[in-house]
Design a protein around this motif. Structure first.
Motif, PDB file in Angstrom:
ATOM      1  N   ASP A 138       0.833  -1.206   0.000  1.00  0.00           N
ATOM      2  CA  ASP A 138       0.000   0.000   0.000  1.00  0.00           C
ATOM      3  C   ASP A 138       0.874   1.264   0.000  1.00  0.00           C
ATOM      4  O   ASP A 138       0.604   2.223  -0.732  1.00  0.00           O
ATOM      5  N   LEU A 139       1.917   1.262   0.834  1.00  0.00           N
ATOM      6  CA  LEU A 139       2.798   2.426   0.891  1.00  0.00           C
ATOM      7  C   LEU A 139       3.611   2.562  -0.397  1.00  0.00           C
ATOM      8  O   LEU A 139       3.871   3.679  -0.866  1.00  0.00           O
ATOM      9  N   PHE A 140       4.026   1.427  -0.967  1.00  0.00           N
ATOM     10  CA  PHE A 140       4.732   1.453  -2.250  1.00  0.00           C
ATOM     11  C   PHE A 140       3.855   2.101  -3.314  1.00  0.00           C
ATOM     12  O   PHE A 140       4.308   2.971  -4.068  1.00  0.00           O
ATOM     13  N   GLY A 141       2.584   1.717  -3.378  1.00  0.00           N
ATOM     14  CA  GLY A 141       1.675   2.324  -4.335  1.00  0.00           C
ATOM     15  C   GLY A 141       1.509   3.804  -4.095  1.00  0.00           C
ATOM     16  O   GLY A 141       1.434   4.600  -5.054  1.00  0.00           O
ATOM     17  N   LEU A 142       1.469   4.210  -2.830  1.00  0.00           N
ATOM     18  CA  LEU A 142       1.315   5.626  -2.490  1.00  0.00           C
ATOM     19  C   LEU A 142       2.453   6.468  -3.044  1.00  0.00           C
ATOM     20  O   LEU A 142       2.258   7.634  -3.407  1.00  0.00           O
ATOM     21  N   CYS A 143       3.651   5.881  -3.138  1.00  0.00           N
ATOM     22  CA  CYS A 143       4.798   6.615  -3.689  1.00  0.00           C
ATOM     23  C   CYS A 143       4.523   7.114  -5.109  1.00  0.00           C
ATOM     24  O   CYS A 143       5.050   8.148  -5.532  1.00  0.00           O
ATOM     25  N   PHE A 144       3.679   6.374  -5.859  1.00  0.00           N
ATOM     26  CA  PHE A 144       3.433   6.714  -7.256  1.00  0.00           C
ATOM     27  C   PHE A 144       2.444   7.859  -7.411  1.00  0.00           C
ATOM     28  O   PHE A 144       2.160   8.291  -8.533  1.00  0.00           O
ATOM     29  N   ALA A 145       1.933   8.362  -6.298  1.00  0.00           N
ATOM     30  CA  ALA A 145       1.081   9.543  -6.333  1.00  0.00           C
ATOM     31  C   ALA A 145       1.899  10.821  -6.180  1.00  0.00           C
ATOM     32  O   ALA A 145       1.354  11.916  -6.190  1.00  0.00           O
ATOM     33  N   SER A 146       3.230  10.677  -6.032  1.00  0.00           N
ATOM     34  CA  SER A 146       4.078  11.843  -5.769  1.00  0.00           C
ATOM     35  C   SER A 146       4.958  12.172  -6.965  1.00  0.00           C
ATOM     36  O   SER A 146       5.302  11.294  -7.774  1.00  0.00           O
ATOM     37  N   ASP A 147       5.350  13.449  -7.071  1.00  0.00           N
ATOM     38  CA  ASP A 147       6.318  13.864  -8.088  1.00  0.00           C
ATOM     39  C   ASP A 147       7.676  13.231  -7.829  1.00  0.00           C
ATOM     40  O   ASP A 147       8.480  13.086  -8.753  1.00  0.00           O
ATOM     41  N   GLU A 148       7.918  12.876  -6.593  1.00  0.00           N
ATOM     42  CA  GLU A 148       9.205  12.327  -6.190  1.00  0.00           C
ATOM     43  C   GLU A 148       9.526  11.040  -6.957  1.00  0.00           C
ATOM     44  O   GLU A 148      10.652  10.839  -7.430  1.00  0.00           O
ATOM     45  N   GLN A 149       8.530  10.178  -7.091  1.00  0.00           N
ATOM     46  CA  GLN A 149       8.754   8.917  -7.812  1.00  0.00           C
ATOM     47  C   GLN A 149       9.076   9.182  -9.277  1.00  0.00           C
ATOM     48  O   GLN A 149       9.986   8.573  -9.852  1.00  0.00           O
ATOM     49  N   GLY A 150       8.348  10.117  -9.882  1.00  0.00           N
ATOM     50  CA  GLY A 150       8.603  10.428 -11.285  1.00  0.00           C
ATOM     51  C   GLY A 150      10.002  10.948 -11.513  1.00  0.00           C
ATOM     52  O   GLY A 150      10.703  10.526 -12.442  1.00  0.00           O
ATOM     53  N   GLU A 151      10.442  11.875 -10.646  1.00  0.00           N
ATOM     54  CA  GLU A 151      11.781  12.436 -10.772  1.00  0.00           C
ATOM     55  C   GLU A 151      12.856  11.391 -10.511  1.00  0.00           C
ATOM     56  O   GLU A 151      13.852  11.306 -11.236  1.00  0.00           O
ATOM     57  N   GLY A 152      12.655  10.561  -9.510  1.00  0.00           N
ATOM     58  CA  GLY A 152      13.655   9.555  -9.177  1.00  0.00           C
ATOM     59  C   GLY A 152      13.869   8.555 -10.291  1.00  0.00           C
ATOM     60  O   GLY A 152      15.012   8.231 -10.646  1.00  0.00           O
ATOM     61  N   MET A 153      12.788   8.074 -10.878  1.00  0.00           N
ATOM     62  CA  MET A 153      12.917   7.070 -11.932  1.00  0.00           C
ATOM     63  C   MET A 153      13.394   7.683 -13.243  1.00  0.00           C
ATOM     64  O   MET A 153      14.179   7.061 -13.986  1.00  0.00           O
ATOM     65  N   LEU A 154      12.930   8.912 -13.539  1.00  0.00           N
ATOM     66  CA  LEU A 154      13.418   9.590 -14.747  1.00  0.00           C
ATOM     67  C   LEU A 154      14.909   9.857 -14.652  1.00  0.00           C
ATOM     68  O   LEU A 154      15.654   9.657 -15.627  1.00  0.00           O
ATOM     69  N   ALA A 155      15.373  10.300 -13.479  1.00  0.00           N
ATOM     70  CA  ALA A 155      16.804  10.560 -13.283  1.00  0.00           C
ATOM     71  C   ALA A 155      17.618   9.282 -13.468  1.00  0.00           C
ATOM     72  O   ALA A 155      18.713   9.300 -14.051  1.00  0.00           O
ATOM     73  N   PHE A 156      17.089   8.157 -12.981  1.00  0.00           N
ATOM     74  CA  PHE A 156      17.786   6.880 -13.153  1.00  0.00           C
ATOM     75  C   PHE A 156      17.927   6.544 -14.632  1.00  0.00           C
ATOM     76  O   PHE A 156      19.011   6.160 -15.100  1.00  0.00           O
ATOM     77  N   LEU A 157      16.841   6.695 -15.383  1.00  0.00           N
ATOM     78  CA  LEU A 157      16.875   6.364 -16.812  1.00  0.00           C
ATOM     79  C   LEU A 157      17.763   7.325 -17.593  1.00  0.00           C
ATOM     80  O   LEU A 157      18.379   6.942 -18.598  1.00  0.00           O
ATOM     81  N   GLU A 158      17.840   8.569 -17.132  1.00  0.00           N
ATOM     82  CA  GLU A 158      18.676   9.577 -17.798  1.00  0.00           C
ATOM     83  C   GLU A 158      20.094   9.590 -17.259  1.00  0.00           C
ATOM     84  O   GLU A 158      20.910  10.415 -17.664  1.00  0.00           O
ATOM     85  N   LYS A 159      20.377   8.677 -16.325  1.00  0.00           N
ATOM     86  CA  LYS A 159      21.721   8.530 -15.744  1.00  0.00           C
ATOM     87  C   LYS A 159      22.240   9.839 -15.144  1.00  0.00           C
ATOM     88  O   LYS A 159      23.338  10.298 -15.416  1.00  0.00           O
ATOM     89  N   ARG A 160      21.387  10.442 -14.303  1.00  0.00           N
ATOM     90  CA  ARG A 160      21.762  11.664 -13.600  1.00  0.00           C
ATOM     91  C   ARG A 160      21.317  11.575 -12.151  1.00  0.00           C
ATOM     92  O   ARG A 160      20.570  10.668 -11.768  1.00  0.00           O
ATOM     93  N   VAL A 161      21.789  12.521 -11.335  1.00  0.00           N
ATOM     94  CA  VAL A 161      21.392  12.571  -9.927  1.00  0.00           C
ATOM     95  C   VAL A 161      19.994  13.188  -9.830  1.00  0.00           C
ATOM     96  O   VAL A 161      19.749  14.243 -10.415  1.00  0.00           O
ATOM     97  N   PRO A 162      19.068  12.563  -9.122  1.00  0.00           N
ATOM     98  CA  PRO A 162      17.722  13.139  -9.005  1.00  0.00           C
ATOM     99  C   PRO A 162      17.724  14.444  -8.234  1.00  0.00           C
ATOM    100  O   PRO A 162      18.543  14.632  -7.330  1.00  0.00           O
ATOM    101  N   GLU A 163      16.822  15.309  -8.597  1.00  0.00           N
ATOM    102  CA  GLU A 163      16.667  16.587  -7.894  1.00  0.00           C
ATOM    103  C   GLU A 163      15.315  16.577  -7.186  1.00  0.00           C
ATOM    104  O   GLU A 163      14.308  17.000  -7.745  1.00  0.00           O
ATOM    105  N   PHE A 164      15.338  16.039  -5.969  1.00  0.00           N
ATOM    106  CA  PHE A 164      14.092  15.951  -5.216  1.00  0.00           C
ATOM    107  C   PHE A 164      13.738  17.305  -4.618  1.00  0.00           C
ATOM    108  O   PHE A 164      14.608  18.004  -4.089  1.00  0.00           O
ATOM    109  N   LYS A 165      12.472  17.657  -4.681  1.00  0.00           N
ATOM    110  CA  LYS A 165      12.008  18.897  -4.086  1.00  0.00           C
ATOM    111  C   LYS A 165      11.825  18.701  -2.594  1.00  0.00           C
ATOM    112  O   LYS A 165      11.146  17.766  -2.181  1.00  0.00           O
ATOM    113  N   LYS A 166      12.446  19.561  -1.833  1.00  0.00           N
ATOM    114  CA  LYS A 166      12.266  19.495  -0.377  1.00  0.00           C
ATOM    115  C   LYS A 166      11.060  20.330   0.001  1.00  0.00           C
ATOM    116  O   LYS A 166      10.866  21.447  -0.473  1.00  0.00           O
ATOM    117  N   LYS A 167      10.231  19.778   0.866  1.00  0.00           N
ATOM    118  CA  LYS A 167       9.015  20.490   1.272  1.00  0.00           C
ATOM    119  C   LYS A 167       9.348  21.655   2.174  1.00  0.00           C
ATOM    120  O   LYS A 167      10.294  21.625   2.925  1.00  0.00           O
TER     121      LYS A 167
END
Length: 260
Positions: free
Chosen positions: A231-260
């Motif tokens: 359930d918590l794993f699925g909840l991660c996919f409701a956040s921009d954080e998951q999109g940025e993290g996985m895109l950064a991995f595919l683009e071979k760069r360091v992710p830029e997570f937004k700090k709240k």
């Protein structure tokens, strides 16, 4: 709020809470517990703080225990209330949304050991000492030691410490899983800050959900805990954080997570 018995400072995304009663080896009296409770409640609501480091003032003691001079003449009812308030404070620390690292820089006995094991991670100085010596005083641990210690290091090892009141050094504490790592005293805080920096650079929501999954899942049977994790794993996919993290991995760069 201004504190008398603790100090709070911030270094980047890390908050450092120092129990500051070196003349009493940082023993926990009621006022210190009140200040810790207030401080950690506030930190839990501080979105600029990603990690908290808890330590003690001086080089001799993290927390030498609860203040015996305060406890000596308590009535049955007063002792029960004191223990229950200690439980409340340690639960506040344990359930803080952010990870808490205990920087154990000396004695962690009785209530000091209990407060250390309410933290998520324990780094110790080489001079650190751990134990639950309450049986030497004719009492049992009152801040959760009989419950958290077996969950952390296993029933047999916990019983040995609880029943004997023996004190162990940092190396033995590391061997049995009571602490994660041991460092020279002068390197302890630096190592804790280094770990805090690495944690703070990760996805903030993911880190908090990891802590929630571990803490709550430990109280469930495995099947229910795994469903909870899903359930918590699925909840991660409701956040921009998951999109940025996985895109950064595919683009071979360091992710830029937004700090709240």
């Amino acid at each position: 709020m201004e504190y008398e018995y603790i100090r709070l400072e911030k270094k980047g995304a890390a908050a450092i809470v120092t129990i500051d009663r070196p003349e009493a080896l940082n023993a926990l009296n009621l006022d210190t517990l009140l200040e810790l409770d207030h401080c950690f409640i506030d930190l839990g609501e501080d979105e600029e703080v990603a990690v908290v480091i808890l330590t003690g003032a001086g080089e001799k003691s993290f927390v030498a225990g609860a203040d015996i001079s305060h406890m000596q003449d308590l009535s049955v009812i007063e002792a029960n209330r004191f223990a229950r308030f200690g439980h409340k404070v340690l639960k506040t620390i344990e359930e803080l949304p952010q990870p808490v690292i205990a920087a154990v820089n000396g004695f962690a006995l009785g209530g000091g050991c209990e407060i250390a094991i309410s933290c998520d991670i324990r780094y110790a100085a080489e001079n650190a000492k751990f134990g639950q010596p309450e049986v030497n005083l004719g009492v049992i641990p009152g801040f959760g030691g009989t419950q958290r210690l077996p969950r952390l290091i296993g029933k047999g090892r916990a019983n040995e410490l609880l029943f004997s009141g023996d004190i162990i050094d940092a190396a033995e504490a590391c061997r049995i899983g009571l602490v994660n790592r041991v460092f020279p005293q002068q390197e302890l805080l630096e190592k804790c800050l280094g770990l805090a920096g690495r944690i703070a650079s990760r996805g903030p929501l993911a880190v908090r959900l990891c802590k929630e999954a571990v803490n709550n899942g430990m109280e469930m049977d495995l099947a229910r805990a795994c469903r909870y994790e899903a359930d918590l794993f699925g909840l991660c996919f409701a956040s921009d954080e998951q999109g940025e993290g996985m895109l950064a991995f595919l683009e071979k760069r360091v992710p830029e997570f937004k700090k709240k």
